[in-house]
Scaffold this active site. Structure first.
Site, PDB file in Angstrom:
ATOM      1  N   TYR A  44       0.901  -1.166  -0.007  1.00  0.00           N
ATOM      2  CA  TYR A  44      -0.151   0.112  -0.060  1.00  0.00           C
ATOM      3  C   TYR A  44       0.874   1.271   0.156  1.00  0.00           C
ATOM      4  CZ  TYR A  44      -2.994   3.685   1.604  1.00  0.00           C
ATOM      5  OH  TYR A  44      -3.621   4.887   1.840  1.00  0.00           O
ATOM      6  N   HIS A  74      -3.369  16.507  -1.316  1.00  0.00           N
ATOM      7  CA  HIS A  74      -3.896  16.955  -0.039  1.00  0.00           C
ATOM      8  C   HIS A  74      -3.294  18.266   0.627  1.00  0.00           C
ATOM      9  CE1 HIS A  74      -4.755  12.590  -0.665  1.00  0.00           C
ATOM     10  NE2 HIS A  74      -5.413  12.433   0.694  1.00  0.00           N
ATOM     11  N   ASN A 186       1.123  10.904   6.593  1.00  0.00           N
ATOM     12  CA  ASN A 186       0.208   9.755   7.194  1.00  0.00           C
ATOM     13  C   ASN A 186       0.718   9.436   8.870  1.00  0.00           C
ATOM     14  OD1 ASN A 186      -0.452   6.199   6.475  1.00  0.00           O
ATOM     15  ND2 ASN A 186      -1.769   8.081   6.902  1.00  0.00           N
ATOM     16  N   ARG A 284     -12.267  27.125  49.777  1.00  0.00           N
ATOM     17  CA  ARG A 284     -11.731  25.992  50.507  1.00  0.00           C
ATOM     18  C   ARG A 284     -11.237  24.578  49.670  1.00  0.00           C
ATOM     19  NH1 ARG A 284     -16.110  22.926  54.010  1.00  0.00           N
ATOM     20  NH2 ARG A 284     -17.666  24.812  53.204  1.00  0.00           N
TER      21      ARG A 284
END
Length: 511
Positions: A44, A74, A186, A284
Site C-alpha cells: 500500500y 492533499h 500519514n 476551601r
C-alpha cells in the site's frame, strides 16, 4: 527518546534538535530494507493508490510521481495558519516517528525537517482539514509541500515562498523516494504538536491558578487547615496532595491566614461568628478541584510523549521481522480523547478562577471588600466591575467548547474512513480554551492586586504572594479613577504566558 524537556527547550528556549549517528544509521537501514523488500510485492502506498484508491495498482514508471501527488493533492487546508510553535512541535513529532526506524523514509526528508526546526523555517499550515483518521493528512501535506520546495513558510518574521527561505539557508528541496510522500503525511504529528504546546501552556496556567488561589485565601484571611498535609493526606489522591503541597509552599511565611488553634479552638464564646468558620468552596476546595486537573495533565503528557516516540504511520516497515504490516497506527483517538479530557479539566479550573473572582468582587459575599474592589468613589467609579463581564463571558464560552469532540465522528473518504478521531479539532478547541483561561486568570490576578490595596495588605502578604503582587503591579498599576483596561488585561496575560512562577522566586512550584 524525545521528552517534554527537549521539546520545551527547542520550542521556547532556542535549543536545537540533534539526531545521533546511530539514529541516522537506523533510518538508512530501514530505508534500504524497504527498497529491497518491495520488489515484486504489492504494498500500500508504494505501488497502489491511497485510501479507497488502493485497489488500483500504480505502474512502475509513476511510483515517484505518486509520492508527489499525495502531497500536492492533499494540500487543501483552510482557515488561519497554525502558530509557529505548534507547527514546529508537529515537525518534532514527525521526526520522533521517523526515529523509530519503522517508516522506510529516506534520510534526506528527516534531515530537511531537522534543518527546518533548527533554522527557524516554519511551514504555513492552515488549521482546518484534519479528521484525525489517517492522521493529519491535510496539515501534514502542507508541511511536506515545503519540504519539496513548494508552498510557503514563515521565516524571520515573514511569510515567504519556500524557495526564498531555502536559498537563504543554503538548502535544497528534497527529492522523494520509495514511500516518502506517504510517510510524511500519514500520522498524528499535527494533533500531537497541538497537544504538546497546549499541555505546556496548560501547566503554566495551572501554576498561576494555584498562586491566585493562595493569594485569595490570604486576602480574605481564611483558616489554613484546608491546605494541611493532615487533611489532604488522608484522601488517597495524588493530585489533591500535590496541590495542597503547592499551596503550603506558596503561602509559607503567611501572617494573614488564620489558625483555628488560636481562635475557634481556644475557648471561644461568641454566638455569631462574623468571620466565616469555613470559606466558600471556591476557596476551601482548591486541592480537591485542581488535584484531578493535575492528574489529567500528567496523563496527557504521558500519552503525548508516547506518541512522539511512536511509529504512527501506515504501513509499518519492520526490518527486524523483515516484513511490512498494514494497519491503523495513524488513528488519532489517543490524542483526541486526551485533549477532550484536558479541555474538560481546564474548563473546570477556569470556572474555579471565575468563582474566586466573583467572591472578591461581590461585597455581600466577602463582607470585607468594597463592591468590585473599587478604590475610587462608589457610584462614580466602577473598579473591576466590567472586567468581570469579560471573565464571565469567556468562561461561558469555555463551558460550551469543553464538550467532547472525540465522539463526533463523520464517515468520509468513500466510507473508507468510516470512524474517525477528530483529534486535531479536539486539540484546536483545547488550545482555544487555554487561551481563554489566560484571560480569565489575568483578570483574577488584577483583581487580587486591587483587593490587596483596598485592604492595605501588601506588607502582610507571604513572600511569594508579595512577589506575585509586585509582578502584577509592574504591568498593572493601582487605580482609583476609571479608565480603559483592555491593554492592561493584555499586558498581564502576556506576562503570565511568558513566565512561570519561577519569575517570583528561584524555582517554580513544579507541576
Amino acid at each position: 527518546m524525545i521528552d517534554i524537556k527537549i521539546i520545551e527547550n527547542v520550542l521556547f528556549r532556542g535549543g536545537k534538535l540533534d539526531v545521533a549517528d546511530e539514529e541516522w544509521k537506523g533510518i538508512d537501514e530501514c530505508y534500504k530494507f524497504l527498497e529491497n523488500f518491495r520488489r515484486d510485492k504489492v504494498i500500500y502506498g508504494i505501488n497502489t493508490g491511497f485510501g479507497p484508491m488502493a485497489q488500483y495498482r500504480v505502474s512502475e514508471d509513476n511510483l515517484r510521481k505518486l509520492q508527489y501527488n499525495i502531497i500536492r493533492s492533499h494540500s487543501t487546508g483552510a482557515g488561519a495558519p497554525l502558530s509557529e510553535s505548534v507547527v514546529r512541535a508537529a515537525m518534532i513529532s514527525r521526526i520522533g516517528t521517523f526515529l523509530q526506524f519503522r517508516s522506510g523514509i529516506h534520510r534526506d526528508v528527516v534531515a530537511q525537517l531537522v534543518s527546518y526546526v533548527n533554522k527557524g523555517i516554519t511551514p504555513f499550515v492552515p488549521q482546518h482539514g484534519s479528521v484525525g483518521a489517517s492522521g493529519d493528512l491535510v496539515q501534514l501535506a502542507h508541511i511536506a509541500l515545503t519540504l519539496i520546495g513548494e508552498g510557503k513558510v514563515f521565516y524571520k518574521g515573514s511569510l515567504v515562498d519556500t524557495q526564498e527561505a531555502l536559498k537563504a539557508e543554503n538548502l535544497k528541496a528534497v527529492e522523494l523516494h520509495g514511500r516518502d510522500g506517504l510517510s510524511v503525511v500519514n500520522g498524528t504529528a499535527v494533533m500531537t504538536g497541538l497537544g504538546l504546546v497546549t499541555l505546556i501552556e496548560s501547566k503554566r496556567l495551572l501554576e498561576w491558578m494555584v498562586a491566585a488561589s493562595a493569594m485569595v485565601n490570604e486576602v480574605v484571611e481564611s483558616y489554613d487547615d484546608m491546605f494541611t498535609e493532615q487533611l489532604n493526606g488522608v484522601r488517597r489522591q495524588d493530585g489533591q496532595q500535590e496541590v495542597a503541597r503547592m499551596l503550603r509552599e506558596f503561602t509559607q511565611g503567611a501572617t494573614l491566614l488564620r489558625k483555628r488553634e488560636s481562635t475557634l479552638y481556644a475557648g471561644n464564646d461568641e454566638t455569631y461568628f462574623k468571620h466565616k468558620v469555613q470559606p466558600f468552596y471556591s476557596l476551601r476546595c482548591v486541592p480537591q478541584i485542581l488535584g484531578p486537573v493535575i492528574e489529567v495533565l500528567k496523563n496527557a503528557e504521558r500519552i503525548l510523549i508516547n506518541e512522539v516516540n511512536s511509529a504512527d504511520d501506515n504501513p509499518i516497515v519492520d526490518p527486524v521481522s523483515k516484513s511490512v504490516y498494514h494497519g491503523g497506527n495513524f488513528h488519532g483517538d489517543y490524542i483526541s480523547m486526551e485533549m477532550d479530557k484536558l479541555k474538560i479539566a481546564m474548563t473546570k479550573a477556569i470556572m474555579l478562577s471565575e468563582r474566586q473572582l466573583n467572591y472578591l468582587l461581590h461585597d455581600k459575599i466577602n463582607e470585607t471588600l468594597p463592591p468590585f474592589c473599587n478604590l475610587g468613589q462608589l457610584g462614580l467609579d466602577y473598579g473591576m466591575q466590567a472586567c468581570q463581564f469579560t471573565a464571565t463571558s469567556t468562561t461561558a464560552e469555555c463551558q460550551t467548547l469543553a464538550n467532547p469532540m472525540s465522539i463526533h465522528s463523520i464517515p468520509n473518504n468513500n466510507d473508507n474512513q468510516d470512524i474517525v478521531s477528530m483529534g486535531t479539532n479536539s486539540a484546536l478547541i483545547a488550545r482555544r480554551i487555554i487561551s481563554n483561561g489566560y484571560q480569565v486568570v489575568s483578570i483574577l490576578l488584577m483583581t487580587i492586586a486591587q483587593a490587596v490595596d483596598c485592604l492595605k495588605l501588601s506588607g502582610k502578604l507571604s513572600p511569594r504572594s508579595r512577589a506575585c503582587y509586585d509582578t502584577i503591579r509592574a504591568v498593572f498599576p493601582a487605580f482609583s479613577e476609571d479608565h480603559p483596561h483592555y491593554e492592561e488585561v493584555a499586558s498581564v496575560e502576556a506576562m503570565i504566558r511568558k513566565n512561570g512562577l519561577d519569575i517570583l522566586t528561584e524555582k517554580s512550584l513544579s507541576i
